[in-house]
Design a protein around this motif. Sequence first.
Motif, mmCIF file in Angstrom:
data_model
loop_
_atom_site.group_PDB
_atom_site.id
_atom_site.type_symbol
_atom_site.label_atom_id
_atom_site.label_comp_id
_atom_site.label_asym_id
_atom_site.label_seq_id
_atom_site.Cartn_x
_atom_site.Cartn_y
_atom_site.Cartn_z
ATOM 1 N N VAL A 1 0.850 -1.182 0.000
ATOM 2 C CA VAL A 1 0.000 0.000 0.000
ATOM 3 C C VAL A 1 0.895 1.245 0.000
ATOM 4 N N GLU A 2 0.706 2.107 -0.984
ATOM 5 C CA GLU A 2 1.512 3.315 -1.103
ATOM 6 C C GLU A 2 0.731 4.528 -0.609
ATOM 7 N N VAL A 3 1.298 5.236 0.372
ATOM 8 C CA VAL A 3 0.721 6.484 0.869
ATOM 9 C C VAL A 3 1.794 7.561 0.760
ATOM 10 N N LYS A 4 1.514 8.599 -0.016
ATOM 11 C CA LYS A 4 2.467 9.689 -0.192
ATOM 12 C C LYS A 4 1.737 11.017 -0.125
ATOM 13 N N GLY A 5 2.267 11.899 0.718
ATOM 14 C CA GLY A 5 1.694 13.232 0.784
ATOM 15 C C GLY A 5 0.231 13.270 1.138
ATOM 16 N N GLY A 6 -0.213 12.378 2.033
ATOM 17 C CA GLY A 6 -1.608 12.378 2.447
ATOM 18 C C GLY A 6 -2.560 11.818 1.421
ATOM 19 N N VAL A 7 -2.021 11.107 0.425
ATOM 20 C CA VAL A 7 -2.856 10.477 -0.608
ATOM 21 C C VAL A 7 -2.458 9.011 -0.716
ATOM 22 N N ALA A 8 -3.444 8.117 -0.713
ATOM 23 C CA ALA A 8 -3.189 6.677 -0.814
ATOM 24 C C ALA A 8 -3.573 6.174 -2.190
ATOM 25 N N ASP A 9 -2.685 5.414 -2.803
ATOM 26 C CA ASP A 9 -3.012 4.750 -4.066
ATOM 27 C C ASP A 9 -3.844 3.501 -3.781
ATOM 28 N N VAL A 10 -4.902 3.312 -4.519
ATOM 29 C CA VAL A 10 -5.696 2.095 -4.369
ATOM 30 C C VAL A 10 -4.867 0.931 -4.924
ATOM 31 N N PRO A 11 -4.629 -0.120 -4.141
ATOM 32 C CA PRO A 11 -3.744 -1.203 -4.587
ATOM 33 C C PRO A 11 -4.234 -1.856 -5.882
ATOM 34 N N THR A 12 -3.285 -2.266 -6.687
ATOM 35 C CA THR A 12 -3.614 -2.907 -7.960
ATOM 36 C C THR A 12 -3.180 -4.367 -8.006
ATOM 37 N N GLY A 13 -2.555 -4.873 -6.932
ATOM 38 C CA GLY A 13 -2.153 -6.268 -6.889
ATOM 39 C C GLY A 13 -3.346 -7.179 -6.695
ATOM 40 N N PRO A 14 -3.152 -8.489 -6.834
ATOM 41 C CA PRO A 14 -4.276 -9.421 -6.689
ATOM 42 C C PRO A 14 -4.885 -9.382 -5.293
ATOM 43 N N GLY A 15 -6.188 -9.614 -5.220
ATOM 44 C CA GLY A 15 -6.885 -9.566 -3.933
ATOM 45 C C GLY A 15 -6.892 -8.163 -3.375
ATOM 46 N N LEU A 16 -6.544 -8.038 -2.091
ATOM 47 C CA LEU A 16 -6.466 -6.720 -1.468
ATOM 48 C C LEU A 16 -5.236 -5.950 -1.926
ATOM 49 N N GLY A 17 -4.269 -6.658 -2.505
ATOM 50 C CA GLY A 17 -3.053 -5.996 -2.972
ATOM 51 C C GLY A 17 -1.994 -5.838 -1.913
ATOM 52 N N VAL A 18 -2.126 -6.557 -0.797
ATOM 53 C CA VAL A 18 -1.161 -6.500 0.301
ATOM 54 C C VAL A 18 -0.394 -7.812 0.361
ATOM 55 N N GLU A 19 0.919 -7.716 0.396
ATOM 56 C CA GLU A 19 1.742 -8.906 0.570
ATOM 57 C C GLU A 19 2.038 -9.078 2.053
ATOM 58 N N VAL A 20 1.640 -10.214 2.607
ATOM 59 C CA VAL A 20 1.808 -10.495 4.031
ATOM 60 C C VAL A 20 3.003 -11.418 4.224
ATOM 61 N N ASP A 21 3.926 -11.018 5.089
ATOM 62 C CA ASP A 21 5.067 -11.867 5.455
ATOM 63 C C ASP A 21 4.626 -12.744 6.623
ATOM 64 N N GLU A 22 4.246 -13.977 6.320
ATOM 65 C CA GLU A 22 3.702 -14.849 7.365
ATOM 66 C C GLU A 22 4.715 -15.145 8.451
ATOM 67 N N ALA A 23 6.001 -15.174 8.110
ATOM 68 C CA ALA A 23 7.026 -15.408 9.127
ATOM 69 C C ALA A 23 7.021 -14.291 10.161
ATOM 70 N N VAL A 24 6.832 -13.047 9.705
ATOM 71 C CA VAL A 24 6.755 -11.912 10.632
ATOM 72 C C VAL A 24 5.485 -11.994 11.469
ATOM 73 N N VAL A 25 4.375 -12.375 10.836
ATOM 74 C CA VAL A 25 3.113 -12.530 11.568
ATOM 75 C C VAL A 25 3.286 -13.522 12.708
ATOM 76 N N ARG A 26 3.885 -14.658 12.415
ATOM 77 C CA ARG A 26 4.059 -15.691 13.448
ATOM 78 C C ARG A 26 5.037 -15.234 14.529
#
Length: 378
Positions: free
Chosen positions: A345-370
């Motif tokens: 998710v890109e946020v710059k200058g108080g404006v967020a770009d709507v993600p364009t990746g598959p699904g929600l567009g967020v890549e989750v590092d499961e190792a960090v989550v655990r």
Amino acid sequence: MRDLTIDKIETFAVALPTLRSFGVSGGSVAVAGSPSIRVLVKVSADGVHGWGEATPIPAWTYETTESIVTTIDRYLAPAVLGRPCWDLDGLTTAFDRAINRGFTIGSPLAKAAVDMALHDLLGRALGVPVSTLWGRRRRDRITLGWMVSGQTANEVADCVAEGRELGYDAFKVKIGLHGEREDLAVVRAVREAAPKAPLWVDANQGFTVDAALRLSRELDALGVTAFEQPLPANDIAGLRRLRADSPVPVALDESLRHPTDLATFVKLDAVDVAIAKVQRSGGLTLSLRLCQLAEDCGVRLMGSGLTDSDLGLAASLHLFAAFGIDTPVDLNGRQFVDSVYASGVEVKGGVADVPTGPGLGVEVDEAVVRELAVDPPA
């Protein structure tokens, strides 16, 4: 897709770094120096997975870390395991059978996390963003507002300057934390520090009708564009009276959990603005219905979040873009919480770009989550 069925649902209570303290009229939301807990949900189906988020804030609503985890693990997951992932309407019905709606909707934050994960999973299975699944995306960028909360009138200028330094030029002020005079002094100080900026206030149910009417006249003089949830969520008569007499448009948040809640307020002519909020409404499926109802009824939409980390932020961006919300929105998670598990998710200058990746567009590092996962208190 037809044969893609849910085979596993996992919950992780993760401790994220807190960047700043934050409070609402009901109490503390985040405390600098103490971790902020978010419940992340992973839904798996035939080798594909998706992620969702719930934000436990007992100062705002009744769901806690413990209740969200227990609700998902013991009630929602068993109700939908083995069901087709594409049947979001049927899954919503199954959720309501597992945890009854009651007066409005039961356990919306827990339901939202699973629903969000299912949208992410479906998008990933097809290789398209959520907006493509819906067939609607009216905006590619969403303007964010900077939150002013907990500061005294003398401290406001520094908070506004910090937001402006980061590129924000719209401000939301939490009121109901002090007395009426102190609240007005804070709002006045924000207006003095940002004379031409879009400005709206949120009381989180903190006032009576009479107090809200007194305040609304003062807020109107300060150029406030919306008075969000001034009265208790179930005070329909009071909100109807306030809406009729307030010079500032009345925006409803906590009052609008299920789409049928909005239908009631529309019938009673008791709402100017409907706040779209993914977690409050039990996820993206019901949020779409609520937003479409608002649009069809001519009720203006504004956007808000729940101090979400990046999964919730992305889900909200997709929803707000789908309905073309062009006023600044309260998606303040980046201001208060560090989503160290996520990217995309890109946020710059108080404006967020709507993600364009598959699904929600967020890549989750499961190792960090655990690594960040903690056991909810017993």
